[in-house]
Design a protein around this motif. Structure first.
Motif, PDB file in Angstrom:
ATOM      1  N   ALA A 145       0.786  -1.208   0.086  1.00  0.00           N
ATOM      2  CA  ALA A 145      -0.078  -0.085   0.000  1.00  0.00           C
ATOM      3  C   ALA A 145       0.857   1.155   0.090  1.00  0.00           C
ATOM      4  O   ALA A 145       0.251   2.347  -0.193  1.00  0.00           O
ATOM      5  CB  ALA A 145      -1.036  -0.027   1.293  1.00  0.00           C
ATOM      6  N   GLY A 146       2.050   1.130   0.121  1.00  0.00           N
ATOM      7  CA  GLY A 146       3.124   2.390   0.139  1.00  0.00           C
ATOM      8  C   GLY A 146       3.645   2.705   1.378  1.00  0.00           C
ATOM      9  O   GLY A 146       4.276   3.866   1.418  1.00  0.00           O
ATOM     10  N   ALA A 147       3.474   2.038   2.540  1.00  0.00           N
ATOM     11  CA  ALA A 147       4.156   2.135   3.651  1.00  0.00           C
ATOM     12  C   ALA A 147       5.633   2.463   3.623  1.00  0.00           C
ATOM     13  O   ALA A 147       6.349   1.539   2.956  1.00  0.00           O
ATOM     14  CB  ALA A 147       3.672   1.187   4.680  1.00  0.00           C
ATOM     15  N   ASP A 148       6.153   3.280   4.223  1.00  0.00           N
ATOM     16  CA  ASP A 148       7.719   3.521   4.238  1.00  0.00           C
ATOM     17  C   ASP A 148       8.335   2.810   5.197  1.00  0.00           C
ATOM     18  O   ASP A 148       9.501   2.431   4.841  1.00  0.00           O
ATOM     19  CB  ASP A 148       7.924   5.100   4.686  1.00  0.00           C
ATOM     20  CG  ASP A 148       7.276   6.108   3.518  1.00  0.00           C
ATOM     21  OD1 ASP A 148       7.926   6.319   2.346  1.00  0.00           O
ATOM     22  OD2 ASP A 148       6.233   6.462   3.942  1.00  0.00           O
ATOM     23  N   ILE A 149       7.742   2.562   6.356  1.00  0.00           N
ATOM     24  CA  ILE A 149       8.282   1.430   7.272  1.00  0.00           C
ATOM     25  C   ILE A 149       7.068   0.633   7.891  1.00  0.00           C
ATOM     26  O   ILE A 149       5.944   1.136   7.934  1.00  0.00           O
ATOM     27  CB  ILE A 149       8.959   2.438   8.504  1.00  0.00           C
ATOM     28  CG1 ILE A 149      10.033   3.368   7.988  1.00  0.00           C
ATOM     29  CG2 ILE A 149       9.608   1.487   9.488  1.00  0.00           C
ATOM     30  CD1 ILE A 149      10.353   4.337   8.989  1.00  0.00           C
ATOM     31  N   VAL A 150       7.512  -0.694   8.220  1.00  0.00           N
ATOM     32  CA  VAL A 150       6.429  -1.235   9.127  1.00  0.00           C
ATOM     33  C   VAL A 150       6.986  -1.494  10.299  1.00  0.00           C
ATOM     34  O   VAL A 150       8.218  -1.699  10.593  1.00  0.00           O
ATOM     35  CB  VAL A 150       6.027  -2.766   8.525  1.00  0.00           C
ATOM     36  CG1 VAL A 150       5.424  -2.295   7.020  1.00  0.00           C
ATOM     37  CG2 VAL A 150       7.348  -3.504   8.006  1.00  0.00           C
ATOM     38  N   ALA A 151       6.050  -1.995  11.428  1.00  0.00           N
ATOM     39  CA  ALA A 151       6.530  -1.898  12.836  1.00  0.00           C
ATOM     40  C   ALA A 151       5.655  -3.093  13.584  1.00  0.00           C
ATOM     41  O   ALA A 151       4.452  -3.274  13.096  1.00  0.00           O
ATOM     42  CB  ALA A 151       6.405  -0.677  13.636  1.00  0.00           C
ATOM     43  N   THR A 152       6.286  -3.833  14.505  1.00  0.00           N
ATOM     44  CA  THR A 152       5.511  -5.026  14.838  1.00  0.00           C
ATOM     45  C   THR A 152       4.551  -4.631  16.003  1.00  0.00           C
ATOM     46  O   THR A 152       4.115  -5.500  16.854  1.00  0.00           O
ATOM     47  CB  THR A 152       6.546  -6.027  15.412  1.00  0.00           C
ATOM     48  OG1 THR A 152       7.506  -5.178  16.357  1.00  0.00           O
ATOM     49  CG2 THR A 152       7.259  -6.530  14.430  1.00  0.00           C
ATOM     50  N   THR A 153       4.218  -3.207  16.019  1.00  0.00           N
ATOM     51  CA  THR A 153       3.418  -2.481  17.327  1.00  0.00           C
ATOM     52  C   THR A 153       2.315  -3.354  17.604  1.00  0.00           C
ATOM     53  O   THR A 153       2.091  -3.202  18.926  1.00  0.00           O
ATOM     54  CB  THR A 153       3.280  -1.261  16.840  1.00  0.00           C
ATOM     55  OG1 THR A 153       4.350  -0.791  16.139  1.00  0.00           O
ATOM     56  CG2 THR A 153       2.551  -0.538  18.003  1.00  0.00           C
ATOM     57  N   LEU A 154       1.591  -3.967  16.754  1.00  0.00           N
ATOM     58  CA  LEU A 154       0.117  -4.291  17.186  1.00  0.00           C
ATOM     59  C   LEU A 154       0.302  -5.887  17.273  1.00  0.00           C
ATOM     60  O   LEU A 154      -1.042  -6.533  17.761  1.00  0.00           O
ATOM     61  CB  LEU A 154      -1.050  -3.903  16.257  1.00  0.00           C
ATOM     62  CG  LEU A 154      -1.197  -2.335  16.376  1.00  0.00           C
ATOM     63  CD1 LEU A 154      -2.133  -1.861  15.046  1.00  0.00           C
ATOM     64  CD2 LEU A 154      -1.989  -1.908  17.762  1.00  0.00           C
ATOM     65  N   TYR A 155       1.274  -6.558  17.373  1.00  0.00           N
ATOM     66  CA  TYR A 155       1.064  -7.967  17.644  1.00  0.00           C
ATOM     67  C   TYR A 155       0.872  -8.252  19.047  1.00  0.00           C
ATOM     68  O   TYR A 155       1.615  -7.504  19.992  1.00  0.00           O
ATOM     69  CB  TYR A 155       2.794  -8.615  17.317  1.00  0.00           C
ATOM     70  CG  TYR A 155       2.762  -9.852  17.841  1.00  0.00           C
ATOM     71  CD1 TYR A 155       2.562 -10.895  16.832  1.00  0.00           C
ATOM     72  CD2 TYR A 155       3.340 -10.462  18.762  1.00  0.00           C
ATOM     73  CE1 TYR A 155       2.423 -12.295  17.128  1.00  0.00           C
ATOM     74  CE2 TYR A 155       3.388 -11.711  19.469  1.00  0.00           C
ATOM     75  CZ  TYR A 155       2.982 -12.777  18.259  1.00  0.00           C
ATOM     76  OH  TYR A 155       3.136 -14.080  18.787  1.00  0.00           O
ATOM     77  N   GLY A 156       0.081  -9.025  19.265  1.00  0.00           N
ATOM     78  CA  GLY A 156      -0.556  -9.315  20.695  1.00  0.00           C
ATOM     79  C   GLY A 156      -1.649  -8.405  20.987  1.00  0.00           C
ATOM     80  O   GLY A 156      -2.433  -8.470  22.183  1.00  0.00           O
ATOM     81  N   TYR A 157      -2.251  -7.636  20.213  1.00  0.00           N
ATOM     82  CA  TYR A 157      -3.345  -6.646  20.709  1.00  0.00           C
ATOM     83  C   TYR A 157      -4.507  -6.505  19.501  1.00  0.00           C
ATOM     84  O   TYR A 157      -5.259  -5.818  19.473  1.00  0.00           O
ATOM     85  CB  TYR A 157      -2.671  -5.223  20.531  1.00  0.00           C
ATOM     86  CG  TYR A 157      -1.481  -4.983  21.561  1.00  0.00           C
ATOM     87  CD1 TYR A 157      -2.235  -4.861  22.983  1.00  0.00           C
ATOM     88  CD2 TYR A 157      -0.344  -5.027  21.373  1.00  0.00           C
ATOM     89  CE1 TYR A 157      -0.903  -4.499  23.905  1.00  0.00           C
ATOM     90  CE2 TYR A 157       0.741  -5.018  22.126  1.00  0.00           C
ATOM     91  CZ  TYR A 157       0.217  -4.830  23.623  1.00  0.00           C
ATOM     92  OH  TYR A 157       1.270  -4.410  24.538  1.00  0.00           O
ATOM     93  N   THR A 158      -4.376  -7.668  18.608  1.00  0.00           N
ATOM     94  CA  THR A 158      -5.649  -7.922  17.846  1.00  0.00           C
ATOM     95  C   THR A 158      -6.209  -9.207  17.936  1.00  0.00           C
ATOM     96  O   THR A 158      -5.584 -10.246  18.293  1.00  0.00           O
ATOM     97  CB  THR A 158      -5.164  -7.637  16.320  1.00  0.00           C
ATOM     98  OG1 THR A 158      -4.217  -8.602  16.017  1.00  0.00           O
ATOM     99  CG2 THR A 158      -4.460  -6.491  16.149  1.00  0.00           C
ATOM    100  N   PRO A 159      -7.570  -9.593  17.592  1.00  0.00           N
ATOM    101  CA  PRO A 159      -8.009 -11.006  17.594  1.00  0.00           C
ATOM    102  C   PRO A 159      -7.175 -11.974  16.952  1.00  0.00           C
ATOM    103  O   PRO A 159      -7.274 -13.072  17.479  1.00  0.00           O
ATOM    104  CB  PRO A 159      -9.316 -10.721  16.733  1.00  0.00           C
ATOM    105  CG  PRO A 159      -9.603  -9.066  17.020  1.00  0.00           C
ATOM    106  CD  PRO A 159      -8.305  -8.500  17.026  1.00  0.00           C
ATOM    107  N   LYS A 160      -6.317 -11.453  15.899  1.00  0.00           N
ATOM    108  CA  LYS A 160      -5.592 -12.652  15.182  1.00  0.00           C
ATOM    109  C   LYS A 160      -4.399 -12.955  16.311  1.00  0.00           C
ATOM    110  O   LYS A 160      -3.707 -14.101  16.223  1.00  0.00           O
ATOM    111  CB  LYS A 160      -5.133 -12.253  14.014  1.00  0.00           C
ATOM    112  CG  LYS A 160      -6.228 -12.131  12.949  1.00  0.00           C
ATOM    113  CD  LYS A 160      -5.511 -11.672  11.555  1.00  0.00           C
ATOM    114  CE  LYS A 160      -6.690 -11.637  10.549  1.00  0.00           C
ATOM    115  NZ  LYS A 160      -6.238 -11.428   9.282  1.00  0.00           N
ATOM    116  N   THR A 161      -4.014 -12.128  17.345  1.00  0.00           N
ATOM    117  CA  THR A 161      -2.560 -12.252  17.835  1.00  0.00           C
ATOM    118  C   THR A 161      -2.913 -12.307  19.440  1.00  0.00           C
ATOM    119  O   THR A 161      -1.862 -12.171  20.163  1.00  0.00           O
ATOM    120  CB  THR A 161      -1.742 -11.144  17.283  1.00  0.00           C
ATOM    121  OG1 THR A 161      -2.129  -9.867  17.836  1.00  0.00           O
ATOM    122  CG2 THR A 161      -1.476 -11.622  16.063  1.00  0.00           C
ATOM    123  N   ASN A 162      -4.226 -12.178  19.999  1.00  0.00           N
ATOM    124  CA  ASN A 162      -4.249 -11.407  21.456  1.00  0.00           C
ATOM    125  C   ASN A 162      -3.953 -12.795  22.292  1.00  0.00           C
ATOM    126  O   ASN A 162      -4.058 -12.698  23.502  1.00  0.00           O
ATOM    127  CB  ASN A 162      -5.679 -10.901  21.521  1.00  0.00           C
ATOM    128  CG  ASN A 162      -6.904 -11.723  21.367  1.00  0.00           C
ATOM    129  OD1 ASN A 162      -6.707 -12.970  20.993  1.00  0.00           O
ATOM    130  ND2 ASN A 162      -7.836 -11.132  21.329  1.00  0.00           N
TER     131      ASN A 162
END
Length: 230
Positions: A145-162
């Motif tokens: 989608a054009g992001a310049d950087i990605v970060a692991t910030t939301l791992y553990g905080y979403t239904p897929k990873t909680n």
């Protein structure tokens, strides 16, 4: 500071997230700005700041890149890190150099997609974007989608990873292997040794928040263990 310089400045460095709960006495612009200044004085290459008013206060005192975001709770939506373009625009106006957004695959308010908000931030605000993600799928989609950087910030905080606790070295490694843009490790880094490990794996930079600036959560954790035995 140019967009390219703001990203290059972060390389191999420590970014300190200077935030506090809304109900904390620390949640004041002057105090957040002091935290940020202390972090920079001691070698932080960047700071991560929530809300326009706090970004504005921090901007007055530091020259390092500010990663800006605006946490907004919107009914019926789980996305809360800079959920809409208007929030990104306010963050940019306040003085952020780089804008962080939730780039998970969850539905966004207002019908915007990750592609929409990244494109508008680039075209209308002229700012680079850090995509906060939770899985390798959302990381790859954010990069596309054009992001310049990605970060692991939301791992553990979403239904897929909680059911998991950060940091996730496996996710970080996957992202480093499969993406061509910088990958930042954020979440669960609680010691200098863990931060060094993230860099050794290939992380572009490391964000640390609670372990450095999270007085409220740190004291709660000490109290919980001391009073309850674990």
């Amino acid at each position: 500071m140019t967009n390219e310089n703001s990203i290059t400045t972060l390389k191999q460095g420590l970014i300190v997230s200077c935030q506090a709960p809304v109900d904390s006495p620390l949640h004041q612009p002057k105090i957040i700005a002091a935290m940020a200044q202390a972090a920079v004085n001691n070698g932080a290459v960047g700071v991560r700041i929530d809300t326009p008013i706090h970004i504005n206060a921090v901007r007055e005192g530091v020259k390092v890149p500010i990663i800006g975001l605006w946490k907004q709770i919107i009914p019926k939506y789980d996305v809360y890190i800079t959920p809409q373009f208007d929030h990104a625009a306010a963050v940019a106006q306040a003085g952020a150099d780089i804008i962080a957004i939730d780039a998970t695959t969850r539905h966004r308010p207002g019908g915007e997609t990750v592609v929409d908000i990244i494109t508008r931030i680039h075209q209308e605000l002229g700012k680079p974007v850090i995509a906060d993600v939770d899985t390798i799928e959302s990381a790859k989609a954010a990069a596309a989608a054009g992001a310049d950087i990605v970060a692991t910030t939301l791992y553990g905080y979403t239904p897929k990873t909680n059911n998991d606790s950060p940091p996730c070295w496996e996710l970080l490694t996957q992202m480093l292997e499969e993406l061509k843009i910088p990958v930042i490790c954020e979440g669960g880094i609680s010691s200098p040794q863990m931060a060094r490990h993230a860099l050794n794996l290939g992380a572009y930079a490391v964000v640390v928040g609670t372990a450095i600036t999270g007085i409220d959560l740190q004291v709660k954790n000490y109290q919980r263990v001391m009073q309850n035995g674990g």
